[in-house]
Design a protein around this motif. Structure first.
Motif, PDB file in Angstrom:
ATOM      1  N   GLY A  81      48.093  43.362  54.427  1.00  0.00           N
ATOM      2  CA  GLY A  81      46.815  44.006  54.141  1.00  0.00           C
ATOM      3  C   GLY A  81      45.944  43.187  53.210  1.00  0.00           C
ATOM      4  O   GLY A  81      46.196  41.990  52.982  1.00  0.00           O
ATOM      5  N   TRP A  82      44.924  43.847  52.715  1.00  0.00           N
ATOM      6  CA  TRP A  82      43.945  43.190  51.851  1.00  0.00           C
ATOM      7  C   TRP A  82      43.726  44.057  50.607  1.00  0.00           C
ATOM      8  O   TRP A  82      43.769  45.289  50.701  1.00  0.00           O
ATOM      9  N   ASP A  83      43.483  43.436  49.470  1.00  0.00           N
ATOM     10  CA  ASP A  83      43.059  44.209  48.294  1.00  0.00           C
ATOM     11  C   ASP A  83      42.264  43.299  47.367  1.00  0.00           C
ATOM     12  O   ASP A  83      42.422  42.067  47.405  1.00  0.00           O
ATOM     13  N   ILE A  84      41.433  43.903  46.551  1.00  0.00           N
ATOM     14  CA  ILE A  84      40.633  43.121  45.594  1.00  0.00           C
ATOM     15  C   ILE A  84      41.475  42.695  44.388  1.00  0.00           C
ATOM     16  O   ILE A  84      41.063  41.860  43.609  1.00  0.00           O
ATOM     17  N   TYR A  85      42.659  43.315  44.245  1.00  0.00           N
ATOM     18  CA  TYR A  85      43.583  42.900  43.183  1.00  0.00           C
ATOM     19  C   TYR A  85      44.674  42.030  43.788  1.00  0.00           C
ATOM     20  O   TYR A  85      45.069  42.244  44.937  1.00  0.00           O
ATOM     21  N   ASN A  86      45.208  41.102  42.971  1.00  0.00           N
ATOM     22  CA  ASN A  86      46.232  40.175  43.467  1.00  0.00           C
ATOM     23  C   ASN A  86      47.634  40.761  43.538  1.00  0.00           C
ATOM     24  O   ASN A  86      48.521  40.139  44.115  1.00  0.00           O
ATOM     25  N   ASP A  87      47.841  41.915  42.924  1.00  0.00           N
ATOM     26  CA  ASP A  87      49.199  42.469  42.828  1.00  0.00           C
ATOM     27  C   ASP A  87      49.894  42.538  44.192  1.00  0.00           C
ATOM     28  O   ASP A  87      49.287  42.990  45.171  1.00  0.00           O
ATOM     29  N   ASN A  88      51.164  42.096  44.225  1.00  0.00           N
ATOM     30  CA  ASN A  88      51.928  42.307  45.453  1.00  0.00           C
ATOM     31  C   ASN A  88      52.310  43.789  45.526  1.00  0.00           C
ATOM     32  O   ASN A  88      52.045  44.562  44.589  1.00  0.00           O
ATOM     33  N   ILE A 114      55.259  41.112  50.134  1.00  0.00           N
ATOM     34  CA  ILE A 114      54.017  41.578  50.780  1.00  0.00           C
ATOM     35  C   ILE A 114      52.858  41.409  49.794  1.00  0.00           C
ATOM     36  O   ILE A 114      52.762  42.137  48.794  1.00  0.00           O
ATOM     37  N   LYS A 115      52.021  40.417  50.110  1.00  0.00           N
ATOM     38  CA  LYS A 115      50.935  40.081  49.174  1.00  0.00           C
ATOM     39  C   LYS A 115      49.587  40.352  49.843  1.00  0.00           C
ATOM     40  O   LYS A 115      49.423  40.076  51.036  1.00  0.00           O
ATOM     41  N   PRO A 116      48.635  40.856  49.073  1.00  0.00           N
ATOM     42  CA  PRO A 116      47.340  41.163  49.697  1.00  0.00           C
ATOM     43  C   PRO A 116      46.536  39.914  50.015  1.00  0.00           C
ATOM     44  O   PRO A 116      46.504  38.965  49.225  1.00  0.00           O
ATOM     45  N   MET A 117      45.887  39.934  51.160  1.00  0.00           N
ATOM     46  CA  MET A 117      44.944  38.865  51.497  1.00  0.00           C
ATOM     47  C   MET A 117      43.632  39.172  50.758  1.00  0.00           C
ATOM     48  O   MET A 117      43.362  40.333  50.426  1.00  0.00           O
ATOM     49  N   PRO A 118      42.809  38.138  50.493  1.00  0.00           N
ATOM     50  CA  PRO A 118      41.547  38.385  49.781  1.00  0.00           C
ATOM     51  C   PRO A 118      40.655  39.357  50.558  1.00  0.00           C
ATOM     52  O   PRO A 118      40.518  39.258  51.782  1.00  0.00           O
ATOM     53  N   ALA A 119      40.052  40.276  49.824  1.00  0.00           N
ATOM     54  CA  ALA A 119      39.316  41.388  50.440  1.00  0.00           C
ATOM     55  C   ALA A 119      37.859  41.039  50.704  1.00  0.00           C
ATOM     56  O   ALA A 119      37.295  40.120  50.112  1.00  0.00           O
ATOM     57  N   VAL A 120      37.267  41.829  51.600  1.00  0.00           N
ATOM     58  CA  VAL A 120      35.803  41.840  51.736  1.00  0.00           C
ATOM     59  C   VAL A 120      35.319  42.992  50.869  1.00  0.00           C
ATOM     60  O   VAL A 120      35.672  44.154  51.124  1.00  0.00           O
ATOM     61  N   GLU A 132      39.549  40.227  41.419  1.00  0.00           N
ATOM     62  CA  GLU A 132      39.339  38.786  41.633  1.00  0.00           C
ATOM     63  C   GLU A 132      39.615  38.344  43.067  1.00  0.00           C
ATOM     64  O   GLU A 132      39.120  37.316  43.513  1.00  0.00           O
ATOM     65  N   ASN A 133      40.451  39.141  43.765  1.00  0.00           N
ATOM     66  CA  ASN A 133      40.972  38.671  45.049  1.00  0.00           C
ATOM     67  C   ASN A 133      39.992  39.006  46.190  1.00  0.00           C
ATOM     68  O   ASN A 133      40.266  39.836  47.051  1.00  0.00           O
ATOM     69  N   VAL A 134      38.835  38.338  46.153  1.00  0.00           N
ATOM     70  CA  VAL A 134      37.795  38.669  47.151  1.00  0.00           C
ATOM     71  C   VAL A 134      37.322  37.401  47.866  1.00  0.00           C
ATOM     72  O   VAL A 134      37.350  36.306  47.306  1.00  0.00           O
ATOM     73  N   LYS A 135      36.901  37.591  49.108  1.00  0.00           N
ATOM     74  CA  LYS A 135      36.401  36.457  49.880  1.00  0.00           C
ATOM     75  C   LYS A 135      34.982  36.125  49.459  1.00  0.00           C
ATOM     76  O   LYS A 135      34.242  37.002  49.005  1.00  0.00           O
TER      77      LYS A 135
END
Ligand SMILES: NC(=O)c1ccc[n+]([C@@H]2O[C@H](COP(=O)([O-])OP(=O)(O)OC[C@H]3O[C@@H](n4cnc5c(N)ncnc54)[C@H](O)[C@@H]3O)[C@@H](O)[C@H]2O)c1
Length: 439
Positions: A81-88, A114-120, A132-135
């Motif tokens: 999945g995707w999330d704006i946070y880096n937390d697995n 299971i790590k989040p992909m950078p979010a929209v 921080e984890n955003v495209k």
């Protein structure tokens, strides 16, 4: 057996991707992994624990749903999945505080992977959080392309046969359908033009449908409930469904409401208030995100009670819903309902409901079943809006002009009859006169 449709076998792995990897998503993923290791039971899931009656009552034939119709087994699922946070998922589940630490530590290795992909992400649509984890792309069409690349990379890397996407991200601010949502042509132009009316959830939904991946929306934002994306889903033969997982207070409302209506008891007022302290509550503390939720929650009673048909009983009902952010509660939501009813000769009575619930515990089996039944829909060649899955939603998506069905018991009959129909079994209408008339 299935005379109506050919259902493809659920061979290989099913990848389940969730935009948003917070409380609901991680409780779902950790729950499936724990259940696969016999560390807990998937309670609340029809696909895992439900039975379905076939034939006449005298036949006493009630197989497990999963033995009756070919469903993707829980053992063959992979998550992302995707999330704006880096937390697995391990860190995020620990942070959400829904599942016990001991349980999470027992499956730490699987969850950490299971790590989040950078979010929209777009602050105009979700106000109270930041990550921080955003495209970073040039325009919304590029964001959609980046998501499509994520989807196909995930599928390849994890050797998945099929994918499903379930929106488990925060509730976006209230928006209405505008001109750019009316056709796929206008929608695609708006993506190129970076139009402000295109929400991130719509970009995920567009990317999913373009990739041929079924998409269900667990939050009340519009998302796939727009003419443009319905058109695209129909054109590309992709199942879609929404919106807003039916859990907590609304679940109780759709259990109690039909009961009162069936006995033709009148209702003067229904006051519902909630306090919750999780991140969902924090986002809903923003008035615009709350508005989206409020509309979804309010629609339920009108449709169940049909005040136009029963004006004497329901026309003047006062219905109020409140949600308040209260951090000490964490994911343990508490809700109170005060229902003022009236009966014979107009005599007044009251019902009080105090539900101490765990939202994500109620939502996790809904996510699992939606993933499994959306995958079934695709393997059965069903496309567009999957109204038969209304059972799982607060605000069921229907074809334009069709009144949604909110009564949970009618929804369940529709759901079961759809499964029977898919397998070429006789539909059950509960008439039952033949038991008395034959012989
Ligand atoms: N828990 C329930 O019973 C229930 C019921 C109905 C609907 N919902 C909805 O489900 C959603 C998830 O609930 P939750 O309790 O897990 O909330 P949560 O806040 O714990 O998780 C949501 C996650 O989505 C992430 N996010 C926000 N915008 C994003 C984006 N554009 N892309 C990717 N990730 C993004 C957030 O960072 C957060 O981690 C909410 O919209 C909620 O309203 C929950």
């Amino acid at each position: 057996m299935n005379s109506e449709r050919k259902i493809k076998e659920p061979n290989g792995r099913l990848g389940i991707l969730t935009p948003g990897m917070g409380a609901v998503s991680t409780t779902f993923m950790a729950g499936v992994i724990a259940a696969n290791k016999d560390l807990g039971r998937p309670i609340g899931s029809i696909s895992q624990m439900g039975k379905i009656r076939l034939g006449k009552r005298t036949e006493n034939n009630n197989p497990n749903v999963k033995d009756f119709i070919p469903l993707a087994p829980m053992e063959n699922m992979v998550f992302g999945g995707w999330d704006i946070y880096n937390d697995n998922v391990y860190e995020s589940a620990m942070n959400a505080g829904v599942l016990e630490k001991d349980l999470l530590n027992g499956i730490k290795d699987e969850l950490t992977e299971i790590k989040p992909m950078p979010a929209v992400f777009d602050h105009n649509f979700i106000k109270n959080i930041d990550g921080e984890n955003v495209k970073k792309e040039k325009n919304k069409m590029d964001y959609a392309k980046a998501l499509m690349a994520d989807i196909s990379n995930f599928k390849e890397k994890n050797k998945c046969d099929r994918l499903v996407i379930i929106w488990c991200a925060s509730t976006e601010v209230y928006t209405q359908i505008t001109d750019v949502h009316l056709s796929i042509e206008k929608f695609e132009k708006a993506l190129e033009d970076n139009h402000p009316a295109i929400a991130p959830s719509m970009i995920y939904a567009y990317a999913a449908i373009k990739s041929g991946v079924p998409f269900a929306n667990g939050a009340p934002n519009l998302t796939v409930d727009t003419p443009a994306l319905i058109e695209l889903a129909n054109k590309l033969n992709v199942p879609i469904a929404g919106k807003d997982f039916k859990t907590g207070q609304t679940l109780m409302k759709t259990i109690l409401g039909p009961g009162l209506k069936t006995r033709l008891l009148g209702i003067d007022g229904w006051f519902s208030t909630n306090i919750l302290g999780n991140r969902d509550g924090e986002v809903l503390d923003d008035v615009d995100s709350f508005k989206t939720k409020e509309v979804s929650k309010l629609s339920v009673l009108d449709s169940v009670l049909e005040p136009d048909k029963y004006p004497e009983l329901y026309k003047d009902m006062y219905h109020k819903v409140r949600i308040n952010y209260y951090p000490p509660k964490g994911d343990d939501k508490e809700s109170w309902d005060n229902i003022d009813i009236f009966g014979w000769l107009g005599y007044k009575m009251q019902i009080k409901v105090n539900f101490l619930c765990k939202d994500s515990i109620l939502a996790a089996p809904v996510v699992l079943d939606l993933a499994i039944f959306m995958d079934l829909a695709q393997r059965a060649g069903m496309k567009g809006i999957q109204e038969w899955l209304s059972f799982y939603f607060k605000s069921p998506q229907t074809k334009e002009g069709l009144q949604p069905i909110h009564d949970i018991f009618l929804q369940k009959i529709k759901f079961e009859n759809t499964l029977r129909h898919l397998m070429g079994e006789t539909l059950i209408n509960y008439l039952g006169l033949d038991y008395y008339e034959e012989g």
